[in-house]
Design an enzyme around this catalytic site. Structure first.
Site, PDB file in Angstrom:
ATOM      1  CD  GLN A  17      -5.315  -5.711  30.023  1.00  0.00           C
ATOM      2  OE1 GLN A  17      -5.999  -4.772  30.158  1.00  0.00           O
ATOM      3  NE2 GLN A  17      -4.109  -5.982  30.525  1.00  0.00           N
TER       4      GLN A  17
ATOM      5  CG  HIS B 277      -6.138  -6.694  35.602  1.00  0.00           C
ATOM      6  ND1 HIS B 277      -5.210  -6.663  36.324  1.00  0.00           N
ATOM      7  CD2 HIS B 277      -5.303  -6.807  34.378  1.00  0.00           C
ATOM      8  CE1 HIS B 277      -3.991  -6.378  35.964  1.00  0.00           C
ATOM      9  NE2 HIS B 277      -4.144  -6.433  34.598  1.00  0.00           N
TER      10      HIS B 277
ATOM     11  CD  GLU C 135      -5.120   0.651  31.594  1.00  0.00           C
ATOM     12  OE1 GLU C 135      -4.433   0.619  32.451  1.00  0.00           O
ATOM     13  OE2 GLU C 135      -6.087  -0.148  31.372  1.00  0.00           O
ATOM     14  CG  HIS C 136      -2.942  -1.459  28.417  1.00  0.00           C
ATOM     15  ND1 HIS C 136      -3.655  -1.820  29.183  1.00  0.00           N
ATOM     16  CD2 HIS C 136      -1.703  -0.858  28.786  1.00  0.00           C
ATOM     17  CE1 HIS C 136      -3.578  -1.804  30.372  1.00  0.00           C
ATOM     18  NE2 HIS C 136      -2.252  -1.104  30.236  1.00  0.00           N
TER      19      HIS C 136
ATOM     20  CG  ASP D  52       0.108  -4.930  33.137  1.00  0.00           C
ATOM     21  OD1 ASP D  52      -0.249  -3.668  33.180  1.00  0.00           O
ATOM     22  OD2 ASP D  52      -0.728  -5.932  33.311  1.00  0.00           O
TER      23      ASP D  52
ATOM     24  CG  HIS E  47      -4.544  45.604  32.919  1.00  0.00           C
ATOM     25  ND1 HIS E  47      -5.223  45.636  33.825  1.00  0.00           N
ATOM     26  CD2 HIS E  47      -3.939  44.301  32.895  1.00  0.00           C
ATOM     27  CE1 HIS E  47      -5.703  44.404  34.534  1.00  0.00           C
ATOM     28  NE2 HIS E  47      -4.688  43.651  34.053  1.00  0.00           N
TER      29      HIS E  47
END
Length: 440
Positions: free
Chosen positions: A268, A271, A336-337, A370, A429
């Site tokens: 990770q 990145h 995220e993960h 991924d 209405h």
């Protein structure tokens, strides 16, 4: 990595400045704005000006902006189908097979996610799921190559039933995007590939130009300029979500392998210097060993400088009393993960409320997510997993209720509708409901 055994301190560290950081004026933005538009601007002003120029000026605006930012004027904004097909056959056969394999896994997963229309005639209502007509994904580029993102965005759109699918990817100094990206587009049966990057590509997809077709939905990750552009055009076009740097929480007990956990955290970290690798564990000795393995491995990585900054500036190790406390902290962080590497990971799944994707056990690791485990790797970041999901069929579907009432059922509802509408002061209405009963 920062280490804490205080749960409250862990929450403070992890939740501080949580969210998509749009930021303000930076030197690079000021310089670029000066170069492109002749004056300093805030980031928001700069991106909005790019959007406005492309909306008003079309292709020539894109070419002018590209020339001033990147130093070249692209001759064509569209990659020909011949070039796309040629790239597919030009790439290495091992890469082609790997992309085909991943595409098959992604397709199989999303085929199983199909949602069926339903209708209850006895109640007089139902629901249809209608795909948007056109969608485009942004594929980061420049010096990077992300063929996986092509597959992860385009294949779900195709299976959802989107008729026109395109991608946009920055050109490489006026040349086509990388062959691997074009090959992935061929595999995913993408209809059109645009060689455009940055905020200008988002504007083109939102409003259309002489060359670029406006779409109903824009999806995919990108840098801060792309993310802000997506935010600014939202409402004129659909947006899947806003994405920040990637992040992973590993929840582990003493049964986990420290070498493997260290490798996953480093994966990770490489990145982005802003990537967030987080370890939550019930074992202090395990935390120490993971930290040791990270430092041992870091210097050997090809992206050691990036990974090192991520580990040391963003990385956090939290030692907790029990796994439930670990799950609670993870839910608040909403990663995220989330990788659960414990003796019985399945037992913890019901306690997970906020996560983009959950990985169970030593072999279900995030790297496979991924590249082809099945679900799309476009996942909510920056805490948005509290209210958003990863990219999937639902991203491209509209939920349209259908009401088909019998006269008997309509009259049953009329009384309640009349009473409530009169309470709201909407007598028209009430009368529109009542008149049907009076005429029948």
């Amino acid at each position: 990595m920062r280490l804490t055994s205080d749960a409250n301190e862990a929450r403070r560290i992890l939740l501080e400045n949580r969210g998509i950081d749009i930021g303000d004026l930076t030197g690079s933005v000021s310089d670029s704005a000066q170069n492109v538009f002749g004056r300093s601007m805030t980031l928001v002003e700069y991106v909005q000006r790019i959007i406005d120029d492309v909306r008003d000026g079309g292709d020539s605006a894109i070419q002018n902006i590209n020339e001033k930012i990147d130093g070249y004027r692209p001759e064509s904004l569209v990659v020909s189908q011949e070039d796309i097909e040629a790239a597919y056959y030009r790439i290495d056969s091992n890469l082609r097979e790997a992309l085909e394999f991943s595409a098959q896994r992604i397709s199989e997963y999303h085929e199983l996610c199909r949602i069926e229309d339903w209708n209850d005639e006895s109640k007089g209502y139902g629901q249809r799921f209608i795909p948007v007509y056109s969608a485009a994904s942004y594929v980061p580029g420049g010096t990077a190559k992300y063929p996986s993102t092509v597959l992860m965005t385009s294949i779900p759109a195709q299976i959802a039933g989107v008729k026109q699918i395109s991608i946009t990817c920055p050109s490489n100094q006026g040349k086509n995007p990388p062959d691997s990206v074009l090959a992935a587009a061929h595999i995913a049966k993408v209809d059109c590939v645009y060689a455009i990057g940055g905020a200008q590509s988002i504007a083109a997809l939102a409003y259309g130009t002489e060359t670029v077709n406006a779409v109903d939905m824009i999806c995919g990750p990108g840098n801060i300029f792309v993310t802000l552009a997506k935010k600014l055009v939202y409402g004129d076009v659909g947006i899947d979500g806003l994405y920040g740097p990637t992040e992973t929480v590993i929840l582990a007990d003493r049964s986990a392998n420290p070498v493997i956990c260290a490798a996953d955290l480093l994966a990770q970290a490489e990145h982005d210097i802003l990537a967030k690798p987080v370890l939550i564990t019930t074992s202090a000795s395990f935390a120490t060993e993971v930290s040791h393995q990270i430092e041992k491995t870091l210097s050997r990585m090809s992206r050691s400088e990036i990974a090192g900054r991520s580990i040391h500036e963003q990385g956090v190790i939290v030692v907790v009393e029990d796994l439930q406390t670990g799950i609670d902290i993870s839910n608040e962080f909403a990663p995220e993960h989330l990788s659960i590497v414990t003796e019985d990971p399945e037992s913890l799944v019901p306690h997970v409320r906020n996560a983009g994707m959950v990985f169970l056990g030593e072999f279900s690791h995030e790297v496979l997510g991924d590249y082809g485990a099945g679900p799309s790797h476009v996942m909510p970041t920056a805490g948005t997993a509290r209210f958003n999901s990863g990219l999937g069929l639902h991203s491209f579907l509209k939920y349209v209720p259908v009401v088909s009432l019998s006269r008997k059922d309509a009259f049953k509802i009329t009384e309640a509708a009349s009473v409530i509408s009169r309470e709201e002061g909407l007598t028209g209405h009430a009368e529109a409901a009542e008149i049907r009963r009076e005429l029948h």
